[in-house]
Design a protein around this motif. Sequence first.
Motif, short mmCIF file in Angstrom:
data_model
loop_
_atom_site.label_atom_id
_atom_site.label_comp_id
_atom_site.label_asym_id
_atom_site.label_seq_id
_atom_site.Cartn_x
_atom_site.Cartn_y
_atom_site.Cartn_z
N GLU A 534 -13.78 26.09 -28.84
CA GLU A 534 -13.93 27.68 -29.14
C GLU A 534 -12.34 28.65 -28.81
O GLU A 534 -13.06 28.22 -27.06
CB GLU A 534 -15.20 27.93 -28.69
CG GLU A 534 -16.02 27.95 -29.55
CD GLU A 534 -17.17 29.23 -28.91
OE1 GLU A 534 -17.56 29.51 -29.71
OE2 GLU A 534 -18.01 28.23 -27.67
N VAL A 535 -11.41 28.76 -29.20
CA VAL A 535 -10.06 28.96 -28.33
C VAL A 535 -10.13 30.19 -28.35
O VAL A 535 -10.39 30.94 -29.40
CB VAL A 535 -9.23 28.24 -29.38
CG1 VAL A 535 -7.42 29.11 -28.58
CG2 VAL A 535 -9.55 26.66 -29.33
N CYS A 536 -9.45 31.24 -27.41
CA CYS A 536 -9.36 32.71 -27.25
C CYS A 536 -7.46 32.70 -27.30
O CYS A 536 -6.93 32.30 -26.19
CB CYS A 536 -10.01 32.90 -26.44
SG CYS A 536 -12.09 33.37 -26.37
N GLY A 537 -7.19 33.81 -27.94
CA GLY A 537 -5.60 34.00 -27.80
C GLY A 537 -5.18 35.43 -28.20
O GLY A 537 -5.85 36.51 -28.84
N LYS A 538 -4.45 35.26 -27.94
CA LYS A 538 -3.79 36.97 -28.36
C LYS A 538 -2.20 36.40 -28.77
O LYS A 538 -1.24 35.98 -27.57
CB LYS A 538 -3.44 37.63 -27.07
CG LYS A 538 -2.69 39.31 -27.46
CD LYS A 538 -4.15 40.32 -27.90
CE LYS A 538 -3.01 41.35 -28.93
NZ LYS A 538 -2.05 40.73 -29.95
N THR A 539 -1.41 36.73 -30.02
CA THR A 539 -0.58 36.75 -30.33
C THR A 539 0.65 38.07 -29.50
O THR A 539 0.01 38.81 -28.76
CB THR A 539 0.10 37.24 -31.87
OG1 THR A 539 -0.73 38.34 -31.68
CG2 THR A 539 -0.56 36.07 -32.30
N GLY A 540 2.30 37.87 -29.29
CA GLY A 540 3.06 38.59 -28.87
C GLY A 540 4.24 38.17 -29.94
O GLY A 540 4.93 37.65 -29.71
N THR A 541 4.26 39.93 -30.09
CA THR A 541 6.43 39.69 -31.05
C THR A 541 6.96 40.93 -30.03
O THR A 541 6.65 42.27 -30.46
CB THR A 541 5.67 40.56 -32.07
OG1 THR A 541 4.84 40.05 -32.95
CG2 THR A 541 6.74 40.12 -32.95
N ALA A 542 7.49 40.68 -28.94
CA ALA A 542 8.05 41.40 -28.39
C ALA A 542 9.32 41.78 -28.78
O ALA A 542 10.63 40.80 -29.23
CB ALA A 542 8.72 41.04 -27.36
N GLN A 543 9.30 42.70 -28.97
CA GLN A 543 10.74 43.07 -29.58
C GLN A 543 12.14 43.10 -28.51
O GLN A 543 12.07 43.17 -27.90
CB GLN A 543 10.90 45.41 -30.01
CG GLN A 543 10.03 44.87 -31.11
CD GLN A 543 10.02 46.99 -31.45
OE1 GLN A 543 10.83 47.81 -30.36
NE2 GLN A 543 8.82 47.04 -32.14
N ASN A 544 13.21 43.15 -29.01
CA ASN A 544 14.60 42.57 -28.34
C ASN A 544 15.86 43.28 -28.69
O ASN A 544 16.26 43.34 -29.55
CB ASN A 544 14.94 41.18 -28.39
CG ASN A 544 15.59 40.55 -27.91
OD1 ASN A 544 16.99 40.53 -27.15
ND2 ASN A 544 16.64 39.29 -28.32
N PRO A 545 16.69 43.88 -27.97
CA PRO A 545 17.45 45.11 -28.48
C PRO A 545 17.96 44.53 -28.85
O PRO A 545 19.88 44.24 -29.07
CB PRO A 545 18.01 45.72 -27.10
CG PRO A 545 17.00 45.11 -26.14
CD PRO A 545 16.14 44.19 -26.50
N HIS A 546 18.89 42.49 -28.21
CA HIS A 546 20.39 41.71 -28.67
C HIS A 546 20.05 41.07 -29.59
O HIS A 546 20.99 40.01 -29.89
CB HIS A 546 20.21 41.33 -27.42
CG HIS A 546 20.32 42.35 -25.77
ND1 HIS A 546 21.21 42.98 -25.54
CD2 HIS A 546 19.27 42.12 -24.86
CE1 HIS A 546 20.65 43.60 -23.89
NE2 HIS A 546 19.53 43.12 -24.12
N GLY A 547 19.29 41.25 -30.46
CA GLY A 547 18.80 40.12 -31.43
C GLY A 547 17.83 40.19 -32.54
O GLY A 547 16.56 40.78 -31.77
#
Length: 621
Positions: A534-547
């Motif tokens: 049983e895995v628990c998780g959270k994604t993250g897509t972090a905006q990058n002003p340099h690319g």
Amino acid sequence: MRKDYRLEKRKYVIGGFFLIIVIIYIIRLFSLQVIDTRYKAFADSNAFMRKTLYPSRGMMRDRNDKLVVYNQPAYDVMIIPRDVQMFDTLDFCQTLSITKEQLEKRFADMKDRRLNPGYSAYTPQKLITHISAQDYGRLQEKLYRFPGFFIQQRILRQYTRSTAANVLGNIREVSARDIERDSYYASGDYTGDLGVEKSYEEYLRGQKGVEILIRDAYGRIKGKYDDGAHDLPPLSGKDIKLSLDIDLQEYGERLMANKIGAIVAIEPATGEILAMVSSPTYDPKKLVGRERGKNYNELMSDFYKPLFDRALKGAYPPGSTFKPSQGLILRQENIISLTTAYPCYHGFINGGLRVGCHSHGSPIALKPALQTSCNAYFCWGLKSMLDSHRSKYGSTAEAFEVWKRHLVSLGYGYRLGVDLPNESRGFIPNAAFYNKIYGEGRWSANTIISISIGQGEILATPLQIANLCATIANRGWFITPHVVKEIQDTVIPALYRDRRYPTIEREHFVDVAEGMRMAVTGGTCRLANLPGIEVCGKTGTAQNPHGKDHSAFIGFAPYNDPKIAICVYVENAGFGATYGVPIGSLMIEKYLNDSIAPDRRYLEERMLQSNTIISSGVKKH
């Protein structure tokens, strides 16, 4: 006859003068013989030679007792300059496979007090370092031909694996500042540089010994003084057991090959760091031996900065991995309940401001918001706390300070105190920061709304993000992360044994953990769904002003008895589900099952072969 009082006075003056001279001589003799030890040292140097005996440095093993760092003998050619006589330089150079020009340069460098502040013609000086065993054997046979020369045995670090370089650190020759700061060191000694070698230097280095040899009238060594009765044996440094699982560390480095970023895996119950990957990395063997200086300069000038430990020093926008902390704060402050729902019209839209979001149901509550990684939900939550509860907080600025204090208690904004040098504190702004930018009372939640989803001014290290995940896994406490599990015959500091409790109640961690479980079973982290775990998780897509955006993931498993909590952060790699989730899930599976299931090996192969440096357009200029 009248007494001549002038003559009488002159007698006392002359007597007093001689008395003063005698006193001056007594003081000077006392100073020379008792206070000033230089002349005694010069006299002793004629009769004795004190040879330093260097201790064996403590070894390092991983949590499963696999040897990681050990020692092998190394040899330095030493001289006492005043004892050096005319010698056959050609024979000497041929014996050590060096040129006459190289030998002359080494003599010049040795005598240069800028390069060698401890130079003295009466004390042993290092001439050539790290000669090979073959050179040592040849020179030992001919040493009688070179008066004033002797061989000093030292140790070199050796590694069983080409992994964990930034965690382990290395050793280097001491500087003048090191010698000034710690009387243990003398010119030519070595000290820990970076990593565990530096932070646990006093445990690893041991204590030096001394061997006192006696000379004859011609300066020749005749044996031990008083049969060695005054010699002191060296005491070996303490061995260290690391918290690392070296196999997991090695696997993480393979997964991160041709990528820029970091992985931090923690055992939640103990705070022990199971893996700490910084990529690109380097082989620790490069910083050993004669080539150390050249290799170090090459690593320093490398465009991708392999010496920069991204797991500890990289300050990144955490992106959506920050949302669990926001849910915790909003619940603790009674801004939301589990049934509080906010609208999401493909994003947060308010007062001409729009923060985009992907498609999902609306309105939405906390657990589904974590499951789907809804931006709008957490924007509305922050706006409610900062702008709609003036009666509770008094002002937006006061509400913001409460928000920040909760984050600090969760391990953000300040150094956690990991037992490694040069940890970054990340950055969590305070109200004064925004007052300075926008003016006091002239900003609101909408002004800074991006911080609610881990963007804007928010910066965190992968270590801090992984520690948040461990805190959720424990349902409300953490132990300061550390990479040393045990020190020989020593109790590790209380900081690495005692629990730390954030300002948020346990029940709210339970709710967030459930939302993270939903993200794996039917949300943005489906690739982390492992059979039987049983895995628990959270994604993250972090905006990058340099690319290109950064890909991130946090997760822990198993749900009810967590053994591992992890953060994966891959720079310029796009969505969290593209790289963060696969790498994180493979690390969890590898640690808990010791192997990757056959039906998931396609995913492993894809991560091993992928190259985000090329695909992101990040390249050397």
